[in-house]
Motif scaffolding. Structure first.
Motif, PDB file in Angstrom:
ATOM      1  N   CYS A   1      47.211 -31.506 -55.861  1.00  0.00           N
ATOM      2  CA  CYS A   1      46.681 -30.389 -56.632  1.00  0.00           C
ATOM      3  C   CYS A   1      46.103 -29.394 -55.637  1.00  0.00           C
ATOM      4  CB  CYS A   1      45.623 -30.872 -57.617  1.00  0.00           C
ATOM      5  SG  CYS A   1      44.870 -29.515 -58.530  1.00  0.00           S
ATOM      6  N   MET A   2      46.719 -28.213 -55.599  1.00  0.00           N
ATOM      7  CA  MET A   2      46.415 -27.210 -54.588  1.00  0.00           C
ATOM      8  C   MET A   2      45.553 -26.084 -55.139  1.00  0.00           C
ATOM      9  SD  MET A   2      49.939 -26.142 -52.717  1.00  0.00           S
ATOM     10  CE  MET A   2      49.716 -24.418 -52.405  1.00  0.00           C
ATOM     11  N   SER A   3      44.698 -25.524 -54.297  1.00  0.00           N
ATOM     12  CA  SER A   3      43.938 -24.331 -54.683  1.00  0.00           C
ATOM     13  C   SER A   3      44.700 -23.085 -54.270  1.00  0.00           C
ATOM     14  CB  SER A   3      42.567 -24.319 -53.991  1.00  0.00           C
ATOM     15  OG  SER A   3      41.726 -25.307 -54.535  1.00  0.00           O
ATOM     16  N   SER A   4      44.481 -21.988 -55.011  1.00  0.00           N
ATOM     17  CA  SER A   4      45.163 -20.734 -54.673  1.00  0.00           C
ATOM     18  C   SER A   4      44.193 -19.641 -54.233  1.00  0.00           C
ATOM     19  CB  SER A   4      45.991 -20.240 -55.858  1.00  0.00           C
ATOM     20  OG  SER A   4      45.172 -20.094 -56.998  1.00  0.00           O
ATOM     21  N   GLN A   5      42.910 -19.788 -54.581  1.00  0.00           N
ATOM     22  CA  GLN A   5      41.900 -18.810 -54.184  1.00  0.00           C
ATOM     23  C   GLN A   5      40.614 -19.552 -53.825  1.00  0.00           C
ATOM     24  OE1 GLN A   5      41.853 -16.437 -57.977  1.00  0.00           O
ATOM     25  NE2 GLN A   5      42.537 -14.748 -56.664  1.00  0.00           N
ATOM     26  N   VAL A   6      39.692 -18.850 -53.163  1.00  0.00           N
ATOM     27  CA  VAL A   6      38.359 -19.414 -52.922  1.00  0.00           C
ATOM     28  C   VAL A   6      37.532 -19.028 -54.136  1.00  0.00           C
ATOM     29  CG1 VAL A   6      36.366 -19.467 -51.390  1.00  0.00           C
ATOM     30  CG2 VAL A   6      38.639 -19.053 -50.428  1.00  0.00           C
ATOM     31  N   GLY A   7      37.247 -19.996 -54.995  1.00  0.00           N
ATOM     32  CA  GLY A   7      36.598 -19.697 -56.271  1.00  0.00           C
ATOM     33  C   GLY A   7      37.631 -19.184 -57.258  1.00  0.00           C
ATOM     34  N   CYS A   8      37.165 -18.600 -58.361  1.00  0.00           N
ATOM     35  CA  CYS A   8      38.097 -18.119 -59.382  1.00  0.00           C
ATOM     36  C   CYS A   8      37.444 -17.008 -60.201  1.00  0.00           C
ATOM     37  CB  CYS A   8      38.497 -19.274 -60.306  1.00  0.00           C
ATOM     38  SG  CYS A   8      39.775 -18.799 -61.495  1.00  0.00           S
ATOM     39  N   PRO A   9      38.207 -15.942 -60.467  1.00  0.00           N
ATOM     40  CA  PRO A   9      37.626 -14.829 -61.236  1.00  0.00           C
ATOM     41  C   PRO A   9      37.796 -14.957 -62.754  1.00  0.00           C
ATOM     42  CG  PRO A   9      39.764 -14.186 -60.413  1.00  0.00           C
ATOM     43  CD  PRO A   9      39.560 -15.620 -59.996  1.00  0.00           C
ATOM     44  N   ILE A  10      38.508 -15.976 -63.220  1.00  0.00           N
ATOM     45  CA  ILE A  10      38.840 -16.044 -64.646  1.00  0.00           C
ATOM     46  C   ILE A  10      37.624 -16.433 -65.500  1.00  0.00           C
ATOM     47  CG2 ILE A  10      40.424 -17.035 -66.373  1.00  0.00           C
ATOM     48  CD1 ILE A  10      41.885 -15.315 -64.357  1.00  0.00           C
TER      49      ILE A  10
END
Ligand code: SAH
Length: 355
Positions: free
Chosen positions: A116-125
């Protein structure tokens, strides 16, 4: 829907070995006093095996490795912490070059081993139930940072093959397509990983889902729908700007363009979206569409006090209504609930009590 996040910091450090061609690597080895075959050995470690640290390159002398390490880097991130939850799920807290941190998770499940990979540092959603978005987004991950999660997963598994990748960690992948698409492309082309075994999860937007569909690869798509009703979805995903119908429509276009049926993810929260009426609304929205529903009983997040997981009977009832309505349904088994179980929690602990 939030806009673009800042890009990864420019590398003002040593060149990354992966970014050098085999002949450039060989030239650097020669410049450091190595023989031609040493250069070929290094190129193989870098380009075929995806080596991340010098220690592993056991067939080059220590002296040569030390010299080469002054000329190039093998990786941009380091493992800060690992934590093993029940049933072998292993979380990695990775430190990035600018001091930011992200998570990746390895999930063994029978013969499957999923990254399970992350795509951003944190998340804006900022989904109300999710740990990743509690402090917003810091920046996008660069394609090298994305690839390294894959390389690290393979290295950690050793002889055991990595079978699946899900982009379901920190961040909204569709807000980082500029880095994600080339990274996935390399994972597929250079490392021979099947695109059909890569699934990207998203909250939207429809326009970005269509752009993703044009990647040229049959990646899986998971749409974080959570509710059929626009108002209810907006309560759960406060930054949402599009109606569920519009997102579902985009997922159908995704199917037409890639041949892959989407998955509709529904995180179930007690008394919020787990009632029979919510299931019936989903049946109405999805019954003529291609795809399957994945029900995910909410994984509690320590920092979120006012939400609860549904009782198992409620989940069963929900599933029955969907199935009676003709929908295909899967129920995600609870994994690693004992420690830092939900998305983003390991990083959250670190943000709250810096290591
Ligand atoms: N931003 C993307 C991908 C990351 S989240 C998206 O929204 O899809 C991956 C999935 O995990 C999403 O379906 C999300 O709703 C779900 N999720 C997040 N926190 C969760 C929690 N605490 N319990 C269960 N599922 C959660």
């Amino acid at each position: 829907m939030p806009g673009e996040s800042p890009r990864a910091p420019g590398a003002n450090r040593l060149p990354l070995a992966r970014g050098l061609s085999p002949s450039e690597l060989e030239a650097l080895v020669a410049a450091e006093g190595g023989k031609a075959f040493h250069g070929r050995i290094l190129a193989e470690w870098v380009h075929q095996k995806g080596v991340l640290d010098w220690e592993r390159i056991s067939n080059l002398s220590k002296v040569l490795r030390q010299r080469l390490a002054r000329r190039m880097r093998l990786s941009t991130s380091t493992v800060l912490k690992t934590s093993v939850a029940e049933e072998g799920t292993k979380k990695y807290l990775l430190k990035l070059e600018d001091g930011e941190s992200i998570e990746m998770v390895l999930i063994p499940e029978g013969r499957r081993n999923t990254l399970c990979m992350s795509s951003q540092v944190g998340c804006p959603i900022a989904c109300i139930f999710c740990a990743s978005g509690l402090y917003g987004v810091r920046r996008n991950l660069g394609s090298e940072e994305l690839i390294e999660q894959f390389l690290l997963a393979r290295q950690e598994l050793g002889e055991t093959p990595l079978t699946n990748i899900v982009v379901m960690g920190l961040g909204e992948p569709m807000l980082n397509l500029a880095e994600l698409l080339p990274a996935l492309e390399r994972i597929v082309r250079n490392h021979g990983f099947s695109a059909r075994r890569i699934t990207v999860s998203t909250s939207g937007t429809s326009e970005r889902i269509r752009r993703f569909a044009r990647s040229g690869h049959p990646y899986g798509l998971a749409l974080s729908l959570h509710a059929a009703d626009a108002e209810l979805r907006k309560q759960l995903v406060p930054t949402a700007t599009e109606e569920p119908e519009v997102l579902v429509q985009a997922s159908q276009d995704y199917f037409r363009l890639t041949g892959r049926e989407p998955t509709f993810e529904i995180v179930l929260l007690r008394n919020r979206n787990d009632e029979p009426q919510h299931a019936r609304a989903l049946v109405r929205l999805l019954q003529k569409q291609r795809g399957k529903v994945n029900l995910i009983p909410w994984n509690p997040v320590e920092e979120i006090q006012d939400l609860f997981s549904p009782e198992p009977e409620r989940v069963e009832r929900f599933r029955e209504i969907l199935e009676e309505g003709g929908l295909k349904v899967t129920l995600r088994r609870r994994r690693g609930r004992d420690r830092n179980a939900a998305c983003g929690q390991l990083r959250l602990n670190q943000l709250v009590e810096p290591a």
